[in-house]
Design a protein around this motif. Sequence first.
Motif, PDB file in Angstrom:
ATOM      1  N   PHE A 175       0.818  -1.209   0.000  1.00 35.24           N
ATOM      2  CA  PHE A 175       0.000   0.000   0.000  1.00 35.24           C
ATOM      3  C   PHE A 175       0.855   1.265   0.000  1.00 35.24           C
ATOM      4  O   PHE A 175       0.442   2.287  -0.563  1.00 35.24           O
ATOM      5  N   MET A 176       2.046   1.223   0.625  1.00 33.35           N
ATOM      6  CA  MET A 176       2.949   2.379   0.557  1.00 33.35           C
ATOM      7  C   MET A 176       3.303   2.692  -0.888  1.00 33.35           C
ATOM      8  O   MET A 176       3.300   3.849  -1.318  1.00 33.35           O
ATOM      9  N   ASN A 177       3.601   1.653  -1.674  1.00 26.84           N
ATOM     10  CA  ASN A 177       3.963   1.857  -3.076  1.00 26.84           C
ATOM     11  C   ASN A 177       2.774   2.307  -3.910  1.00 26.84           C
ATOM     12  O   ASN A 177       2.885   3.215  -4.727  1.00 26.84           O
ATOM     13  N   LEU A 178       1.604   1.663  -3.731  1.00 16.05           N
ATOM     14  CA  LEU A 178       0.431   2.007  -4.539  1.00 16.05           C
ATOM     15  C   LEU A 178      -0.069   3.421  -4.235  1.00 16.05           C
ATOM     16  O   LEU A 178      -0.331   4.213  -5.147  1.00 16.05           O
ATOM     17  N   ILE A 179      -0.214   3.745  -2.938  1.00 17.74           N
ATOM     18  CA  ILE A 179      -0.727   5.073  -2.574  1.00 17.74           C
ATOM     19  C   ILE A 179       0.314   6.139  -2.883  1.00 17.74           C
ATOM     20  O   ILE A 179      -0.008   7.218  -3.391  1.00 17.74           O
ATOM     21  N   GLY A 180       1.602   5.851  -2.588  1.00 22.96           N
ATOM     22  CA  GLY A 180       2.655   6.810  -2.911  1.00 22.96           C
ATOM     23  C   GLY A 180       2.718   7.090  -4.391  1.00 22.96           C
ATOM     24  O   GLY A 180       2.903   8.238  -4.828  1.00 22.96           O
ATOM     25  N   ASN A 181       2.528   6.063  -5.214  1.00 20.61           N
ATOM     26  CA  ASN A 181       2.514   6.225  -6.666  1.00 20.61           C
ATOM     27  C   ASN A 181       1.329   7.089  -7.099  1.00 20.61           C
ATOM     28  O   ASN A 181       1.453   7.972  -7.953  1.00 20.61           O
ATOM     29  N   ALA A 182       0.155   6.826  -6.492  1.00 15.19           N
ATOM     30  CA  ALA A 182      -1.048   7.594  -6.849  1.00 15.19           C
ATOM     31  C   ALA A 182      -0.891   9.067  -6.473  1.00 15.19           C
ATOM     32  O   ALA A 182      -1.279   9.968  -7.230  1.00 15.19           O
ATOM     33  N   ILE A 183      -0.300   9.346  -5.297  1.00 19.41           N
ATOM     34  CA  ILE A 183      -0.085  10.734  -4.867  1.00 19.41           C
ATOM     35  C   ILE A 183       0.853  11.450  -5.834  1.00 19.41           C
ATOM     36  O   ILE A 183       0.646  12.613  -6.187  1.00 19.41           O
ATOM     37  N   LYS A 184       1.898  10.760  -6.268  1.00 15.93           N
ATOM     38  CA  LYS A 184       2.906  11.370  -7.140  1.00 15.93           C
ATOM     39  C   LYS A 184       2.280  11.908  -8.430  1.00 15.93           C
ATOM     40  O   LYS A 184       2.643  12.973  -8.927  1.00 15.93           O
ATOM     41  N   PHE A 185       1.294  11.177  -8.973  1.00 17.93           N
ATOM     42  CA  PHE A 185       0.705  11.551 -10.257  1.00 17.93           C
ATOM     43  C   PHE A 185      -0.660  12.216 -10.104  1.00 17.93           C
ATOM     44  O   PHE A 185      -1.428  12.290 -11.065  1.00 17.93           O
ATOM     45  N   THR A 186      -0.997  12.675  -8.890  1.00 16.48           N
ATOM     46  CA  THR A 186      -2.288  13.332  -8.654  1.00 16.48           C
ATOM     47  C   THR A 186      -2.057  14.647  -7.915  1.00 16.48           C
ATOM     48  O   THR A 186      -1.592  14.643  -6.774  1.00 16.48           O
ATOM     49  N   LYS A 187      -2.380  15.745  -8.567  1.00 11.60           N
ATOM     50  CA  LYS A 187      -2.279  17.066  -7.946  1.00 11.60           C
ATOM     51  C   LYS A 187      -3.658  17.698  -7.880  1.00 11.60           C
ATOM     52  O   LYS A 187      -4.444  17.620  -8.822  1.00 11.60           O
ATOM     53  N   ASP A 188      -3.942  18.333  -6.721  1.00  9.39           N
ATOM     54  CA  ASP A 188      -5.241  18.982  -6.508  1.00  9.39           C
ATOM     55  C   ASP A 188      -6.389  17.985  -6.711  1.00  9.39           C
ATOM     56  O   ASP A 188      -7.416  18.319  -7.313  1.00  9.39           O
ATOM     57  N   GLY A 189      -6.212  16.775  -6.227  1.00 10.95           N
ATOM     58  CA  GLY A 189      -7.253  15.761  -6.405  1.00 10.95           C
ATOM     59  C   GLY A 189      -7.410  14.919  -5.164  1.00 10.95           C
ATOM     60  O   GLY A 189      -7.211  15.384  -4.041  1.00 10.95           O
ATOM     61  N   GLU A 190      -7.770  13.641  -5.363  1.00 10.78           N
ATOM     62  CA  GLU A 190      -7.938  12.742  -4.232  1.00 10.78           C
ATOM     63  C   GLU A 190      -7.470  11.337  -4.597  1.00 10.78           C
ATOM     64  O   GLU A 190      -7.524  10.917  -5.759  1.00 10.78           O
ATOM     65  N   VAL A 191      -6.996  10.631  -3.565  1.00 14.65           N
ATOM     66  CA  VAL A 191      -6.621   9.223  -3.683  1.00 14.65           C
ATOM     67  C   VAL A 191      -7.488   8.454  -2.695  1.00 14.65           C
ATOM     68  O   VAL A 191      -7.524   8.780  -1.513  1.00 14.65           O
ATOM     69  N   ARG A 192      -8.171   7.433  -3.183  1.00 19.13           N
ATOM     70  CA  ARG A 192      -9.107   6.686  -2.337  1.00 19.13           C
ATOM     71  C   ARG A 192      -8.624   5.238  -2.187  1.00 19.13           C
ATOM     72  O   ARG A 192      -8.352   4.556  -3.183  1.00 19.13           O
ATOM     73  N   LEU A 193      -8.490   4.798  -0.928  1.00 20.94           N
ATOM     74  CA  LEU A 193      -8.129   3.420  -0.621  1.00 20.94           C
ATOM     75  C   LEU A 193      -9.387   2.683  -0.159  1.00 20.94           C
ATOM     76  O   LEU A 193     -10.006   3.056   0.832  1.00 20.94           O
ATOM     77  N   ILE A 194      -9.772   1.648  -0.894  1.00 24.07           N
ATOM     78  CA  ILE A 194     -10.989   0.881  -0.613  1.00 24.07           C
ATOM     79  C   ILE A 194     -10.607  -0.496  -0.091  1.00 24.07           C
ATOM     80  O   ILE A 194      -9.771  -1.183  -0.676  1.00 24.07           O
ATOM     81  N   ALA A 195     -11.214  -0.894   1.033  1.00 20.75           N
ATOM     82  CA  ALA A 195     -11.007  -2.235   1.597  1.00 20.75           C
ATOM     83  C   ALA A 195     -12.381  -2.842   1.880  1.00 20.75           C
ATOM     84  O   ALA A 195     -13.138  -2.314   2.692  1.00 20.75           O
ATOM     85  N   LYS A 196     -12.735  -3.916   1.185  1.00 15.83           N
ATOM     86  CA  LYS A 196     -14.051  -4.536   1.338  1.00 15.83           C
ATOM     87  C   LYS A 196     -13.911  -6.038   1.571  1.00 15.83           C
ATOM     88  O   LYS A 196     -12.959  -6.660   1.112  1.00 15.83           O
ATOM     89  N   MET A 197     -14.859  -6.598   2.302  1.00 17.57           N
ATOM     90  CA  MET A 197     -14.895  -8.039   2.515  1.00 17.57           C
ATOM     91  C   MET A 197     -15.792  -8.674   1.461  1.00 17.57           C
ATOM     92  O   MET A 197     -16.978  -8.338   1.349  1.00 17.57           O
ATOM     93  N   LEU A 198     -15.242  -9.612   0.680  1.00 17.42           N
ATOM     94  CA  LEU A 198     -16.020 -10.299  -0.348  1.00 17.42           C
ATOM     95  C   LEU A 198     -16.822 -11.447   0.239  1.00 17.42           C
ATOM     96  O   LEU A 198     -17.995 -11.621  -0.076  1.00 17.42           O
ATOM     97  N   LYS A 199     -16.167 -12.255   1.094  1.00 12.49           N
ATOM     98  CA  LYS A 199     -16.878 -13.374   1.722  1.00 12.49           C
ATOM     99  C   LYS A 199     -16.129 -13.829   2.972  1.00 12.49           C
ATOM    100  O   LYS A 199     -14.934 -13.579   3.105  1.00 12.49           O
ATOM    101  N   LYS A 200     -16.865 -14.498   3.851  1.00 19.93           N
ATOM    102  CA  LYS A 200     -16.284 -15.048   5.084  1.00 19.93           C
ATOM    103  C   LYS A 200     -16.938 -16.388   5.352  1.00 19.93           C
ATOM    104  O   LYS A 200     -18.148 -16.478   5.528  1.00 19.93           O
TER     105      LYS A 200
END
Length: 736
Positions: free
Chosen positions: A483-508
């Motif tokens: 997640f450090m790499n994915l979010i850091g990468n998204a921040i690098k290429f996004t200015k004046d915007g937003e980065v959204r991290l989604i975590a959902k449970m598919l099944k249990k």
Amino acid sequence: MTALCKLWVRLLPLLVLLATVKPVIAQNAPLPNDVNSLFNEARKLRNQGNVDRAMDHLEKAVETAERFEDEKALIDAYHEIALLYLRLDREKDTQFFWDRASVLLEQTAYPYGDAIHTYIEAVLLHRGQQDYQALFMLGEAKKLNNDRNFFNNILLAEANVYLSLEKFDSATKNFNSLVVNTDVFESKSLSTRAHLGLAELYYRTQDYEQSIKNGESALAMAKENDFFEEAKDANALLTMAYEKVGLYNKALENNKNLLGLKDSVFNLEKAKTEEQTADKIRDNLKTQEILKQEKTIQQLTESQSRSEITTMLISAFLIIISLLAVSLYRNNQIKVKTNDLLKTKNSELQLARDGAVQAMEAKTNFLSTVSHELRTPLYAVTGLTHLLLEENPQEHQKEHLKALKFSGEYLLNFINDILHINKIDAKKLEPLNMQFNLRKVLNEVIDSLHQSAKANNTKIILDFDEDIPGHLLSDPLKLSQIFMNLIGNAIKFTKDGEVRLIAKMLKKEGEDVSLYFEVKDNGIGISEEKQQKIFDGFEQGSVQINREYGGTGLGLTIVKSLLGLFDTEINLYSKLGQGSSFFFEIDMKSVNDLIDDIPFEMAHRSYNFKGLHLLIVEDNKINQVITKKMLGKKDITSDIANNGEEAVSLARENNYDGILMDIHMPGISGEEATIQIRKFDQTTPIIALTAISLDDSLESFYAAGCDDVVTKPFKPEVFYQKIGENILDRASTSNS
């Protein structure tokens, strides 16, 4: 050939009929959840010495596994029974059930079963005084499975073998790593047996005070958890140790306790019941095996009448085969020539493959050595830059120093990325299996990237599914890196915007949890032609993007490689100018019976270091000067040891508030020096300061006795924070 075809057509229905009269093999039905509960309860009862009740649970497990025809569960049940007979010192019965599991494992692909099977074989070898063979088999078992509970039991078995071989340093390291453990199933039992092992080790090495200390700890835990056998062993060891130091009243007291445990009516009846139960279950299972064989004989007898028809059909089939063999002979002559050509080509390909493997190994070793060696001068660059910035430079000098600091940090990140990919390529990384809180991990990642997002005027939003269990079993460290790499990468290429991290449970389903993760941004996006190469090393879409946004282009390569360790893969959806979305799924285990953690809260404290006196263990002269000056900036005094031998000597002669230990040094390493210091000093905090190489393992540092690890070169704020947490916070906790 026309007549031959007609004969084949006439015989075909008979052959089909023959195939249909074969017995149908039942498919493995799903195993009820209560079988796993039976295993867990049997393990708990075994550790408490309730062998007869544990046997009853395992007999039910065997019956259920056979009823549902689940071969893997039956293998597990036989292994658990074998381990139970080991506790009763009945190696012949252990061998019987081990053999039963062997037969099933020959027919079933089951890596976990192979691992336990090898582990039991190693224990039997150790009991037969074949210790070197036992060590080899334990190493083989460790390769087959990385389950945390299994790994802990391997460590304990290795420690006992090392103790038998009088390799006391190795045994001490393994026992100490188990004294405090986070095992989900057998934490108390493992800790008790580790204390017992240390008590016996110190008794053999004539360190009777440490033997008594560990023996008393083992006895207290055995009483608290009703560990009957461990209580007997602890009393026996304490009787001998107290006698050696002249405390005969204590020795007599423990001897009375031991005799009471052995001779009480309850325990004699208990032992008798356990023997009867063990004999009954062994005889029942042997009887069931005989009945199975008789049933098989009966089925063979009933099928004898069908065998005559089968013989006739086989004879006809052989005639057809003979006729076909003539026509196939010519084709075989052609194939022989073709195979000779293929063998030649295969030999050439083999040589090419071997050359490629050697080249990959050479590249791995070269990159590991270079990245590791670069850290020493880089530590000097970043350390001296920090010190110069602290000395109130002029404004035009400050700009140059900040540029130098940025360049040093950029180079460090680049080296870390190369070393990380190198570890994955060399198969030096394996996913761990430890308990953690997912929301806390994600919040820590977001908090660490907050400044980068703020610089780009970008918001980071966490969309977390509340149905996700609070406690999971997986590898939080590697998840953080992903997640450090994915979010850091998204921040690098996004200015004046937003980065959204989604975590959902598919099944249990029971303990099994399937989770979905997605990192979305509304940044510059990726063109379709560039999406195919975006996960390759050093790829950022284009030279222009690389020059404008910087970076090495290794972040997504690391993500792809790390997810491969979890047997999953990264997916991408992106449109140029509209943003990107990276998503994947991971399977984990949930642990629902633990108390929830304290809600997440980052605590960055400021400390008053004045008055602390530390020992710096470092062989590099420049690094000595830099570390000493950095400590001096915070009013911390220090001594310097040039190697591991000096460190052990100074630690023995002086009282330090903490020790900063380099790992890679001439002579004895920092890890070995830590092990020697821990023999006479269990309390002084030891922080490893090391440029981690390809073959280093953080687990081995902690097992040796280090309290924390800081990788060189480090950020000053991280360095000071670690000193505060491990020295000042610990001191305030112990005083309170």
